[in-house]
Write a protein that holds these residues in place. Structure first.
Motif, PDB file in Angstrom:
ATOM      1  N   ASP A  10       0.826  -1.202   0.000  1.00 50.36           N
ATOM      2  CA  ASP A  10       0.000   0.000   0.000  1.00 50.36           C
ATOM      3  C   ASP A  10       0.867   1.262   0.000  1.00 50.36           C
ATOM      4  O   ASP A  10       1.485   1.593   1.013  1.00 50.36           O
ATOM      5  N   PRO A  11       0.929   1.980  -1.126  1.00 47.49           N
ATOM      6  CA  PRO A  11       1.788   3.161  -1.213  1.00 47.49           C
ATOM      7  C   PRO A  11       1.380   4.270  -0.240  1.00 47.49           C
ATOM      8  O   PRO A  11       2.243   4.985   0.270  1.00 47.49           O
ATOM      9  N   VAL A  12       0.088   4.394   0.013  1.00 44.68           N
ATOM     10  CA  VAL A  12      -0.361   5.438   0.933  1.00 44.68           C
ATOM     11  C   VAL A  12       0.182   5.190   2.336  1.00 44.68           C
ATOM     12  O   VAL A  12       0.684   6.097   3.007  1.00 44.68           O
ATOM     13  N   ARG A  13       0.099   3.942   2.780  1.00 39.85           N
ATOM     14  CA  ARG A  13       0.623   3.611   4.096  1.00 39.85           C
ATOM     15  C   ARG A  13       2.143   3.794   4.144  1.00 39.85           C
ATOM     16  O   ARG A  13       2.680   4.335   5.113  1.00 39.85           O
ATOM     17  N   VAL A  14       2.821   3.374   3.101  1.00 40.35           N
ATOM     18  CA  VAL A  14       4.282   3.480   3.048  1.00 40.35           C
ATOM     19  C   VAL A  14       4.754   4.936   3.095  1.00 40.35           C
ATOM     20  O   VAL A  14       5.626   5.301   3.886  1.00 40.35           O
ATOM     21  N   TRP A  15       4.164   5.773   2.250  1.00 39.84           N
ATOM     22  CA  TRP A  15       4.590   7.180   2.200  1.00 39.84           C
ATOM     23  C   TRP A  15       4.185   7.942   3.452  1.00 39.84           C
ATOM     24  O   TRP A  15       4.927   8.792   3.955  1.00 39.84           O
ATOM     25  N   THR A  16       3.002   7.649   3.972  1.00 46.58           N
ATOM     26  CA  THR A  16       2.563   8.316   5.203  1.00 46.58           C
ATOM     27  C   THR A  16       3.521   8.010   6.340  1.00 46.58           C
ATOM     28  O   THR A  16       3.907   8.898   7.107  1.00 46.58           O
ATOM     29  N   ARG A  26       3.742  23.511  16.374  1.00 44.49           N
ATOM     30  CA  ARG A  26       4.629  22.881  17.361  1.00 44.49           C
ATOM     31  C   ARG A  26       3.926  21.695  18.016  1.00 44.49           C
ATOM     32  O   ARG A  26       3.989  21.511  19.231  1.00 44.49           O
ATOM     33  N   ASP A  27       3.229  20.930  17.177  1.00 47.45           N
ATOM     34  CA  ASP A  27       2.450  19.805  17.695  1.00 47.45           C
ATOM     35  C   ASP A  27       2.576  18.645  16.718  1.00 47.45           C
ATOM     36  O   ASP A  27       1.898  18.594  15.700  1.00 47.45           O
ATOM     37  N   THR A  28       3.473  17.698  17.055  1.00 45.55           N
ATOM     38  CA  THR A  28       3.724  16.589  16.133  1.00 45.55           C
ATOM     39  C   THR A  28       2.482  15.722  15.938  1.00 45.55           C
ATOM     40  O   THR A  28       2.333  15.083  14.897  1.00 45.55           O
ATOM     41  N   ALA A  29       1.575  15.715  16.924  1.00 45.44           N
ATOM     42  CA  ALA A  29       0.353  14.910  16.810  1.00 45.44           C
ATOM     43  C   ALA A  29      -0.524  15.400  15.660  1.00 45.44           C
ATOM     44  O   ALA A  29      -1.376  14.650  15.159  1.00 45.44           O
ATOM     45  N   GLU A  30      -0.328  16.648  15.258  1.00 36.10           N
ATOM     46  CA  GLU A  30      -1.117  17.201  14.147  1.00 36.10           C
ATOM     47  C   GLU A  30      -0.888  16.396  12.867  1.00 36.10           C
ATOM     48  O   GLU A  30      -1.797  16.270  12.045  1.00 36.10           O
ATOM     49  N   TYR A  31       0.318  15.843  12.708  1.00 37.13           N
ATOM     50  CA  TYR A  31       0.588  15.026  11.510  1.00 37.13           C
ATOM     51  C   TYR A  31      -0.349  13.811  11.475  1.00 37.13           C
ATOM     52  O   TYR A  31      -0.883  13.460  10.424  1.00 37.13           O
ATOM     53  N   ASP A  32      -0.537  13.184  12.614  1.00 31.32           N
ATOM     54  CA  ASP A  32      -1.412  12.008  12.662  1.00 31.32           C
ATOM     55  C   ASP A  32      -2.877  12.375  12.444  1.00 31.32           C
ATOM     56  O   ASP A  32      -3.615  11.643  11.789  1.00 31.32           O
ATOM     57  N   ARG A  33      -3.303  13.514  13.000  1.00 31.61           N
ATOM     58  CA  ARG A  33      -4.684  13.946  12.767  1.00 31.61           C
ATOM     59  C   ARG A  33      -4.923  14.168  11.277  1.00 31.61           C
ATOM     60  O   ARG A  33      -5.959  13.771  10.728  1.00 31.61           O
ATOM     61  N   ALA A  34      -3.948  14.795  10.624  1.00 28.93           N
ATOM     62  CA  ALA A  34      -4.120  15.137   9.205  1.00 28.93           C
ATOM     63  C   ALA A  34      -4.107  13.915   8.296  1.00 28.93           C
ATOM     64  O   ALA A  34      -4.727  13.917   7.232  1.00 28.93           O
ATOM     65  N   THR A  35      -3.403  12.871   8.714  1.00 30.64           N
ATOM     66  CA  THR A  35      -3.249  11.703   7.838  1.00 30.64           C
ATOM     67  C   THR A  35      -4.152  10.533   8.222  1.00 30.64           C
ATOM     68  O   THR A  35      -4.207   9.531   7.508  1.00 30.64           O
ATOM     69  N   GLY A  84      -7.434  10.179   8.210  1.00 30.96           N
ATOM     70  CA  GLY A  84      -8.504   9.905   7.252  1.00 30.96           C
ATOM     71  C   GLY A  84      -8.011   9.253   5.979  1.00 30.96           C
ATOM     72  O   GLY A  84      -8.685   8.371   5.420  1.00 30.96           O
ATOM     73  N   VAL A  85      -6.860   9.664   5.505  1.00 31.91           N
ATOM     74  CA  VAL A  85      -6.306   9.078   4.279  1.00 31.91           C
ATOM     75  C   VAL A  85      -6.048   7.595   4.475  1.00 31.91           C
ATOM     76  O   VAL A  85      -6.354   6.775   3.604  1.00 31.91           O
ATOM     77  N   LEU A  86      -5.484   7.244   5.619  1.00 31.57           N
ATOM     78  CA  LEU A  86      -5.194   5.838   5.897  1.00 31.57           C
ATOM     79  C   LEU A  86      -6.480   5.035   6.041  1.00 31.57           C
ATOM     80  O   LEU A  86      -6.558   3.896   5.583  1.00 31.57           O
ATOM     81  N   LYS A  87      -7.485   5.644   6.669  1.00 32.37           N
ATOM     82  CA  LYS A  87      -8.757   4.952   6.900  1.00 32.37           C
ATOM     83  C   LYS A  87      -9.453   4.647   5.570  1.00 32.37           C
ATOM     84  O   LYS A  87      -9.883   3.515   5.323  1.00 32.37           O
ATOM     85  N   ASN A  88      -9.562   5.664   4.718  1.00 34.12           N
ATOM     86  CA  ASN A  88     -10.217   5.460   3.423  1.00 34.12           C
ATOM     87  C   ASN A  88      -9.482   4.417   2.602  1.00 34.12           C
ATOM     88  O   ASN A  88     -10.093   3.624   1.893  1.00 34.12           O
ATOM     89  N   ARG A  89      -8.158   4.458   2.699  1.00 34.34           N
ATOM     90  CA  ARG A  89      -7.342   3.518   1.958  1.00 34.34           C
ATOM     91  C   ARG A  89      -7.625   2.090   2.429  1.00 34.34           C
ATOM     92  O   ARG A  89      -7.733   1.166   1.624  1.00 34.34           O
ATOM     93  N   ALA A  90      -7.739   1.932   3.749  1.00 35.09           N
ATOM     94  CA  ALA A  90      -8.025   0.609   4.311  1.00 35.09           C
ATOM     95  C   ALA A  90      -9.338   0.081   3.759  1.00 35.09           C
ATOM     96  O   ALA A  90      -9.463  -1.081   3.399  1.00 35.09           O
ATOM     97  N   LYS A  91     -10.323   1.001   3.667  1.00 38.28           N
ATOM     98  CA  LYS A  91     -11.613   0.620   3.110  1.00 38.28           C
ATOM     99  C   LYS A  91     -11.478   0.206   1.644  1.00 38.28           C
ATOM    100  O   LYS A  91     -12.028  -0.803   1.210  1.00 38.28           O
ATOM    101  N   ALA A  92     -10.739   1.009   0.876  1.00 35.01           N
ATOM    102  CA  ALA A  92     -10.588   0.745  -0.557  1.00 35.01           C
ATOM    103  C   ALA A  92      -9.903  -0.599  -0.794  1.00 35.01           C
ATOM    104  O   ALA A  92     -10.250  -1.335  -1.727  1.00 35.01           O
ATOM    105  N   VAL A  93      -8.918  -0.926   0.062  1.00 37.09           N
ATOM    106  CA  VAL A  93      -8.184  -2.172  -0.093  1.00 37.09           C
ATOM    107  C   VAL A  93      -9.047  -3.371   0.332  1.00 37.09           C
ATOM    108  O   VAL A  93      -9.004  -4.419  -0.282  1.00 37.09           O
ATOM    109  N   ALA A  94      -9.845  -3.137   1.388  1.00 32.38           N
ATOM    110  CA  ALA A  94     -10.663  -4.236   1.921  1.00 32.38           C
ATOM    111  C   ALA A  94     -11.780  -4.634   0.944  1.00 32.38           C
ATOM    112  O   ALA A  94     -11.975  -4.003  -0.084  1.00 32.38           O
TER     113      ALA A  94
END
Lengths: 175, 175
Positions: A75-81, A154-163, A165-175
């Motif tokens: 999964d390229p989305v998971r890899v790049w994220t 100055r909030d590294t957790a923001e990266y996870d919030r932003a990404t 949804g992309v990972l979730k949709n991808r999981a759905k698309a793959v499933a």
DNA sequence: GTCTATAATTTGATAGAC
DNA sequence: GTCTATCAAATTATAGAC
């Protein structure tokens, strides 16, 4: 490549991640590696040559890293994220290509060209992995923007919030 | 605010959009507005004060513009995408908060704080418009990243490729 | 409010000894 | 390959005249 040349590029890379092209000087790099600024010129004739070499190395390393990761996870989305997440979570938190790309029009041409090559490489690999050109552009923008916003807040957790949804949709698309 | 103070901020803003905090000097600004560099100090005591004022004005203008646009179009995704699209398509193509935010850790603290306030304002308004925090973070990252990637590729059309999918999905969600 | 003049520092880069 | 020494230019900022 000599150890000193590598050490100079390491020091320059770290300072470029934090402050971009104007965020480092030959004297600072020299101090970092324990020599004098004139000796840095022996390894890299100009500042733009040093910056271009650092960006090219970052692009090559990113390309290699992604290739290897894709061999284990299709999964390229998971890899790049995950790849950019490593940058976002550890100091100095930024990808040097992103920092320089934000002020691309203020860079020496050879440096701006290396930055352009980096982002084109990212898009090309995403499309080669099966994403449509539009989806590749959208996804790359999301992870690059996540770096910038997380860095600004100055909030590294923001990266996870932003990404998330992309990972979730991808999981759905793959499933 | 005096005309000269406004002219100085206009010149500084434009140069900050292209080159960030280190991308402008008092002498360049002075030449742009037709006075001497020492006279610029009469209007803004320090470089960091000028930069902070420019960022704050950009944030205020963005906030006002979005409020007015939301009164005519209830879809926040369409409104914000269009707002940043205007920046992406016209020179110098970048949002100054994005350029400065990419090198946030190399900025004087008061400037970095103004940049942080800008992005927090964006997220707050998106959530106030009905987006979940995660969706707000994802969407903001996409349009900010689209600015950076389009700028690096020297291809303004990249902004539209990156944002096409967000607008499409939104249209579906609204329909 | 703008000017001249200048201070104090930093910058990228070069010459030449060792 | 590293050093000392140096250069020319640019930087932010201040003092004080007008």
């Amino acid at each position: 490549m000599s150890d000193m040349k590598t050490a100079i590029m390491d020091a320059a890379e770290r300072r470029m991640q934090a402050g971009g092209f104007s965020g480092f000087s030959f004297r600072e790099i020299a101090t970092d590696v324990g020599i004098k600024s004139s000796s840095v010129h022996h390894h890299f004739p100009t500042k733009e040559a040093l910056a271009a070499a650092v960006i090219r190395r970052w692009a090559d390393r990113t390309s290699d890293h992604v290739d290897k990761a894709l061999a284990k996870d299709p999964d390229p989305v998971r890899v790049w994220t995950k790849a950019f997440r490593g940058t976002a979570l550890s100091e100095p938190h930024m990808c040097p290509c992103t920092v320089l790309g934000a002020s691309s029009h203020d860079l020496p041409k050879p440096v701006a060209e290396e930055v352009r090559r980096f982002f084109q490489m990212c898009l090309d690999k995403l499309v080669a992995s099966g994403l449509t050109p539009n989806k590749a552009s959208e996804f790359l923008s999301t992870i690059i923007g996540a770096l910038v916003v997380a860095n600004s807040l100055r909030d590294t957790a923001e990266y996870d919030r932003a990404t998330k949804g992309v990972l979730k949709n991808r999981a759905k698309a793959v499933a």
